[in-house]
Design a protein around this motif. Structure first.
Motif, mmCIF file in Angstrom:
data_model
loop_
_atom_site.group_PDB
_atom_site.id
_atom_site.type_symbol
_atom_site.label_atom_id
_atom_site.label_comp_id
_atom_site.label_asym_id
_atom_site.label_seq_id
_atom_site.Cartn_x
_atom_site.Cartn_y
_atom_site.Cartn_z
ATOM 1 N N ASP A 20 0.838 -1.199 0.000
ATOM 2 C CA ASP A 20 0.000 0.000 0.000
ATOM 3 C C ASP A 20 0.873 1.251 0.000
ATOM 4 N N ASP A 21 1.099 1.790 -1.181
ATOM 5 C CA ASP A 21 1.983 2.956 -1.274
ATOM 6 C C ASP A 21 1.330 4.252 -0.794
ATOM 7 N N THR A 22 0.095 4.174 -0.323
ATOM 8 C CA THR A 22 -0.563 5.366 0.226
ATOM 9 C C THR A 22 -0.384 5.493 1.739
ATOM 10 N N LEU A 23 0.181 4.474 2.385
ATOM 11 C CA LEU A 23 0.379 4.498 3.828
ATOM 12 C C LEU A 23 1.385 5.589 4.200
ATOM 13 N N ALA A 24 0.971 6.494 5.099
ATOM 14 C CA ALA A 24 1.833 7.616 5.492
ATOM 15 C C ALA A 24 2.381 7.406 6.897
ATOM 16 N N PHE A 25 3.699 7.508 7.010
ATOM 17 C CA PHE A 25 4.390 7.483 8.293
ATOM 18 C C PHE A 25 5.682 8.260 8.112
ATOM 19 N N ARG A 26 6.290 8.644 9.213
ATOM 20 C CA ARG A 26 7.473 9.506 9.134
ATOM 21 C C ARG A 26 8.672 8.780 9.750
ATOM 22 N N TYR A 27 9.821 8.926 9.087
ATOM 23 C CA TYR A 27 11.086 8.454 9.649
ATOM 24 C C TYR A 27 12.224 9.178 8.939
ATOM 25 N N SER A 28 13.342 9.255 9.592
ATOM 26 C CA SER A 28 14.526 9.888 9.029
ATOM 27 C C SER A 28 15.732 9.291 9.725
ATOM 28 N N CYS A 29 16.014 8.052 9.422
ATOM 29 C CA CYS A 29 17.034 7.325 10.178
ATOM 30 C C CYS A 29 18.448 7.738 9.798
ATOM 31 N N ILE A 30 19.161 8.166 10.804
ATOM 32 C CA ILE A 30 20.602 8.396 10.694
ATOM 33 C C ILE A 30 21.273 7.424 11.657
ATOM 34 N N ALA B 83 19.734 4.868 14.992
ATOM 35 C CA ALA B 83 18.533 4.434 15.707
ATOM 36 C C ALA B 83 18.292 5.281 16.946
ATOM 37 N N ASN B 84 17.062 5.734 17.085
ATOM 38 C CA ASN B 84 16.596 6.481 18.250
ATOM 39 C C ASN B 84 17.171 7.897 18.333
ATOM 40 N N ALA B 85 17.783 8.402 17.261
ATOM 41 C CA ALA B 85 18.387 9.729 17.307
ATOM 42 C C ALA B 85 17.448 10.812 16.793
ATOM 43 N N CYS B 86 16.662 10.539 15.783
ATOM 44 C CA CYS B 86 15.865 11.603 15.167
ATOM 45 C C CYS B 86 14.500 11.775 15.824
ATOM 46 N N LYS B 87 13.959 10.736 16.402
ATOM 47 C CA LYS B 87 12.661 10.751 17.084
ATOM 48 C C LYS B 87 11.477 11.012 16.153
ATOM 49 N N GLU B 88 11.673 10.940 14.853
ATOM 50 C CA GLU B 88 10.582 11.192 13.919
ATOM 51 C C GLU B 88 9.656 9.997 13.739
ATOM 52 N N CYS B 89 10.101 8.798 14.086
ATOM 53 C CA CYS B 89 9.289 7.612 13.825
ATOM 54 C C CYS B 89 8.457 7.195 15.036
ATOM 55 N N MET B 90 8.273 8.085 15.997
ATOM 56 C CA MET B 90 7.494 7.740 17.185
ATOM 57 C C MET B 90 6.030 7.507 16.827
ATOM 58 N N VAL B 91 5.497 6.380 17.289
ATOM 59 C CA VAL B 91 4.093 6.004 17.099
ATOM 60 C C VAL B 91 3.636 5.259 18.355
ATOM 61 N N ARG B 92 2.378 4.867 18.360
ATOM 62 C CA ARG B 92 1.850 4.034 19.442
ATOM 63 C C ARG B 92 1.772 2.602 18.933
ATOM 64 N N ARG C 289 -1.933 12.746 8.825
ATOM 65 C CA ARG C 289 -2.550 11.652 8.068
ATOM 66 C C ARG C 289 -1.940 10.334 8.511
ATOM 67 N N ASP C 290 -2.749 9.315 8.611
ATOM 68 C CA ASP C 290 -2.327 7.966 8.996
ATOM 69 C C ASP C 290 -1.517 8.009 10.291
ATOM 70 N N LEU C 291 -0.215 7.733 10.222
ATOM 71 C CA LEU C 291 0.639 7.720 11.408
ATOM 72 C C LEU C 291 1.479 8.990 11.544
ATOM 73 N N VAL C 292 1.266 9.944 10.658
ATOM 74 C CA VAL C 292 2.053 11.186 10.667
ATOM 75 C C VAL C 292 1.371 12.225 11.538
ATOM 76 N N THR C 293 2.115 12.714 12.530
ATOM 77 C CA THR C 293 1.622 13.787 13.391
ATOM 78 C C THR C 293 2.536 14.992 13.255
ATOM 79 N N GLU C 294 2.014 16.154 13.618
ATOM 80 C CA GLU C 294 2.783 17.389 13.559
ATOM 81 C C GLU C 294 3.931 17.307 14.562
ATOM 82 N N ILE C 295 5.138 17.634 14.122
ATOM 83 C CA ILE C 295 6.300 17.539 14.991
ATOM 84 C C ILE C 295 6.531 18.849 15.740
#
Length: 124
Positions: free
Chosen positions: A50-60, A62-71, A102-108
């Motif tokens: 499903d290429d419409t699934l929205a989530f955020r990450y920016s891996c440099i 692990a655990n450094a960017c904090k952009e992939c936080m979800v429940r 949208r989806d798993l993306v929240t305002e940072i």
């Protein structure tokens, strides 16, 4: 949490929607070999199912960017470090204390820190 009979896969129940869309849960099946972490599973889903699934990450790192936080099953986790087990079903949702985009993306960034924000808070 339920336990599927097939231990070669992982079931993800993902929160979908946001903005004008009505929120819903969508069930996905991910091969266990493609989902050592939740982020691996989400990336596999977007590339293969499903290429419409929205989530955020920016891996440099692990655990450094904090952009992939979800429940994940009601707990706040980093998707890049949250380990998944074959044969299980997981609920994946956006952070509850942030504005949903949208989806798993929240305002940072808080609204006062975002560039080009209009006085009405809509970015215009």
């Amino acid at each position: 949490m339920t336990t599927p009979s097939d231990t070669s896969s992982i079931q993800l129940r993902v929160h979908r929607g946001g903005g004008p869309q009505t929120p819903m849960l969508q069930d996905y099946e991910v091969p266990a070999h493609a989902a050592a972490s939740l982020l691996d599973g989400l990336r596999w889903l977007r590339a293969n199912a499903d290429d419409t699934l929205a989530f955020r990450y920016s891996c440099i790192n692990a655990n450094a960017c904090k952009e992939c936080m979800v429940r994940l099953d009601g707990k706040t986790v980093y998707a890049c470090t949250a380990k998944l087990e074959p044969g299980r079903t997981y609920d994946v949702a956006p952070l509850p204390n942030k504005r949903l985009v949208r989806d798993l993306v929240t305002e940072i960034a808080p609204s006062k820190e975002r560039l080009f924000e209009g006085e009405d808070g809509d970015g215009d």
